[in-house]
Design a protein around this motif. Structure first.
Motif, PDB file in Angstrom:
ATOM      1  N   VAL A  35      35.247  43.433  28.274  1.00  0.00           N
ATOM      2  CA  VAL A  35      36.135  43.755  29.399  1.00  0.00           C
ATOM      3  C   VAL A  35      35.773  45.135  29.953  1.00  0.00           C
ATOM      4  N   THR A  36      35.467  46.091  29.063  1.00  0.00           N
ATOM      5  CA  THR A  36      35.094  47.436  29.523  1.00  0.00           C
ATOM      6  C   THR A  36      33.833  47.374  30.393  1.00  0.00           C
ATOM      7  N   ILE A  37      32.809  46.670  29.908  1.00  0.00           N
ATOM      8  CA  ILE A  37      31.546  46.611  30.673  1.00  0.00           C
ATOM      9  C   ILE A  37      31.781  45.916  32.014  1.00  0.00           C
ATOM     10  N   TYR A  55      44.055  40.321  33.883  1.00  0.00           N
ATOM     11  CA  TYR A  55      43.147  41.171  33.119  1.00  0.00           C
ATOM     12  C   TYR A  55      43.107  42.599  33.642  1.00  0.00           C
ATOM     13  N   ALA A  56      43.964  42.916  34.634  1.00  0.00           N
ATOM     14  CA  ALA A  56      44.021  44.305  35.083  1.00  0.00           C
ATOM     15  C   ALA A  56      44.530  45.181  33.940  1.00  0.00           C
ATOM     16  N   GLY A  57      45.140  44.574  32.954  1.00  0.00           N
ATOM     17  CA  GLY A  57      45.555  45.326  31.763  1.00  0.00           C
ATOM     18  C   GLY A  57      46.734  46.253  32.039  1.00  0.00           C
ATOM     19  N   LYS A  78      50.023  40.816  37.446  1.00  0.00           N
ATOM     20  CA  LYS A  78      48.913  39.985  37.907  1.00  0.00           C
ATOM     21  C   LYS A  78      48.496  40.502  39.275  1.00  0.00           C
ATOM     22  N   LEU A  79      47.309  41.074  39.353  1.00  0.00           N
ATOM     23  CA  LEU A  79      46.835  41.638  40.621  1.00  0.00           C
ATOM     24  C   LEU A  79      45.713  40.775  41.176  1.00  0.00           C
ATOM     25  N   VAL A  80      45.883  40.340  42.403  1.00  0.00           N
ATOM     26  CA  VAL A  80      44.847  39.562  43.083  1.00  0.00           C
ATOM     27  C   VAL A  80      44.628  40.227  44.433  1.00  0.00           C
ATOM     28  N   THR A  81      43.366  40.538  44.744  1.00  0.00           N
ATOM     29  CA  THR A  81      43.099  41.260  45.997  1.00  0.00           C
ATOM     30  C   THR A  81      42.281  40.392  46.956  1.00  0.00           C
ATOM     31  N   ARG A  82      42.439  40.673  48.238  1.00  0.00           N
ATOM     32  CA  ARG A  82      41.659  39.907  49.221  1.00  0.00           C
ATOM     33  C   ARG A  82      40.148  40.171  49.040  1.00  0.00           C
ATOM     34  N   PRO A  83      39.705  41.457  48.907  1.00  0.00           N
ATOM     35  CA  PRO A  83      38.253  41.641  48.702  1.00  0.00           C
ATOM     36  C   PRO A  83      37.773  40.957  47.426  1.00  0.00           C
TER      37      PRO A  83
END
Ligand code: NAD
Length: 490
Positions: free
Chosen positions: A86-88, A128-130, A144-149
């Motif tokens: 996840v870090t990488i 997974y934005a943690g 839960k973050l979902v972005t247009r880009p």
């Protein structure tokens, strides 16, 4: 100047060093023009005090080569250790997780002889934005973050992948019947971008039925694009039903850097025995060779590998598919692939990779400057029309509503209270289970808009009444369109 392409290699833990050695041996014999730089990741680094499993100086190698071939790692038990993967992925912006899942019938036993699909999983966003918090005695939250880009990048990647790899269909999987805004955005962007690819068949499935169909009729799928968590789950289902976890590769692709690995873990139960199947990492290396513009070598290795499987040469994890003879060890298997370099399979479908006009490395060099490019101007007109105040309280909804309605806040009107999303005031049901976590929706009393100063005034009034507010979410419209969900039952 040397024509060798520098790559970073991290052998990892458990069976990692064995399968890495086997893989590099095949690549060298096939004439791959690579100059590997080895770095240490995983258990040794965790135990040396690097909580992400990688030493700070190893990032320099990754930034220089922009390509990582990584063995599996063992994450030590206990708290305090962060997932290296996840870090990488997140640090280096590896937004696309690409996992081909193919069956090799009749040479590898499977219930699904005609399966040949690719899962393209969004790799950086979603749950997974943690960002997690404990908010009250009873309630924990994960954002839960979902972005247009983010949606645009992954969906465009899936369509481009389909075109470049002669795939015919892209299936989008979401849960937008429930998460209308976040998953809804993913679906909307899918519909928008799909119009640019009229040659590709498209479909959308709700993730639950999609996962069920994948488990029972995988041959009906071609490319699947989905959000991070769903992709994580369905890519393991898909890999499992191909016949062995030891076969599947995966690529993590970013604009600048890419990482290639097998999907399996470090298999401590067989580490050091020389019996691990190197195929997952070898096929990941094939994906890497295509990425760095050595499609000819990739094709040679992949076809030799298919021929090896077809000749009944397999490792111990596939012994159930063996009709005669004994399984091969990791290095003997690698040598068997080397012996077949230049050959093609006669029953399994041979692969043919076309050399791209521009390699991913050239493309990534071209985009190197744009990592922190200024964000574009906003495209919509945003208006602040209210606020959801989340309150920690043990009393009933009616009691809380009484307290909140008594606040002197001329800018706001208390519109509703929900508990775990369900409206409980005004007019709640006695059957609804309530916790100590309430969402109190205040909207503009003038029916139009409020200011940030009005918000501060509201917070002050809440604090003066001793109300334990735990967080707020602004309610906004964008070009007049509601930018927030209604309460369930509202
Ligand atoms: P695992 O994938 O390591 O092993 C599951 C089973 O599959 C074991 O029986 C193992 O022997 C077998 N297996 C796996 N790869 C094989 C191969 N190439 N050839 C033959 N057999 C193979 O999963 P696990 O046991 O749950 O995890 C072990 C460790 O790996 C844990 O520390 C876990 O955190 C880590 N892990 C790392 C990654 C990664 O680095 N990408 C991925 C998954 C798990």
């Amino acid at each position: 100047m040397s024509n060798l392409v520098p790559i970073t290699v991290a052998p990892g833990d458990g069976i990692g060093p064995e399968i890495t050695e086997a893989t590099l041996r095949v690549l060298r014999a096939a004439g791959a023009l690579i100059a590997p730089e080895t770095i240490s990741v995983g258990e040794a680094q965790y135990l040396a005090g690097h909580s992400s499993g990688i030493a700070p100086e190893s990032w320099d190698s990754l930034r220089r080569t922009r390509v990582l071939l990584k063995g599996p790692i063992t994450t030590p038990q206990g708290g305090g250790f962060k997932s290296l993967n996840v870090t990488i992925r997140k640090t280096l912006g590896l937004y696309a997780n690409v996992r081909p899942c193919v069956t090799y019938h009749p040479f590898v036993k499977t219930l699904h002889p005609a399966m040949d699909l690719v899962i393209v999983r969004e790799n950086e966003e979603d749950l997974y934005a943690g960002i997690e918090h404990r908010q009250t005695d009873q309630v924990y939250q994960c954002l839960k973050l979902v972005t247009r880009p983010g949606c645009e990048k992954i969906i465009r990647y899936a369509f481009e992948y389909a075109v470049k790899n002669a795939r015919r269909k892209v299936t989008c999987m979401t849960k937008d019947n429930i998460m209308k805004m976040t998953d809804g955005l993913f679906h909307k962007v899918f519909d928008e971008i799909s119009k640019e690819y009229p040659q590709i068949e498209v479909e959308h499935m709700i993730i639950d039925i999609g996962a069920a169909r994948l488990a029972t009729r995988p041959e009906r799928f071609d490319v699947i694009v989905t959000l991070n968590l769903y992709g994580d789950i369905i890519s393991d289902i898909a890999a499992e039903i191909t016949g062995s976890v030891g076969l599947a590769p995966s690529a993590n692709i970013g604009d600048r850097i890419a990482m290639f690995e097998a999907i399996h873990g470090s298999a401590p139960d067989i580490a050091g025995k020389g019996i691990a199947n190197p195929s997952g990492l070898l096929l990941a290396a094939v994906m890497m060779l295509i990425h760095i513009g050595q499609s000819d070598v990739a094709e040679k290795v992949h076809n030799a590998w298919l021929r090896t499987i077809e000749d009944g040469i397999i490792t111990a994890d596939l012994r159930g598919s063996l009709s005669v003879g004994r399984p091969f060890g990791s290095m003997d298997f690698a040598d068997a692939v080397i012996d077949r370099l230049g050959q093609e399979p006669s029953q399994l479908k041979p692969v043919h990779y076309i050399e791209p006009e521009q390699t991913a490395l050239d493309a990534s060099a071209a985009t190197n400057a744009s990592a922190h490019a200024p964000l574009p101007d906003p495209v919509s007109v945003k208006a602040l029309v209210g606020v959801d105040v989340f309150v920690n309280a043990r009393q009933s909804a009616d009691f809380l509503a009484g307290q909140l309605s008594a606040l002197v806040t001329p800018a706001f009107h208390l519109q509703m209270i929900t508990n775990r999303g369900v409206k409980v005031w005004p007019g709640g049901f006695p059957e609804t289970f309530c916790t100590d976590h309430w969402r109190c929706r205040f909207v503009a009393a003038n029916g139009a808009s409020v200011t940030h100063f009005d918000l501060i005034e509201l917070m002050q009034a809440l604090a003066q009444r001793g109300i334990d507010f735990i967080k707020t979410e602004n309610l906004c419209t964008f070009d007049g369109e509601r930018g927030y969900a209604l309460g369930q039952g509202q």
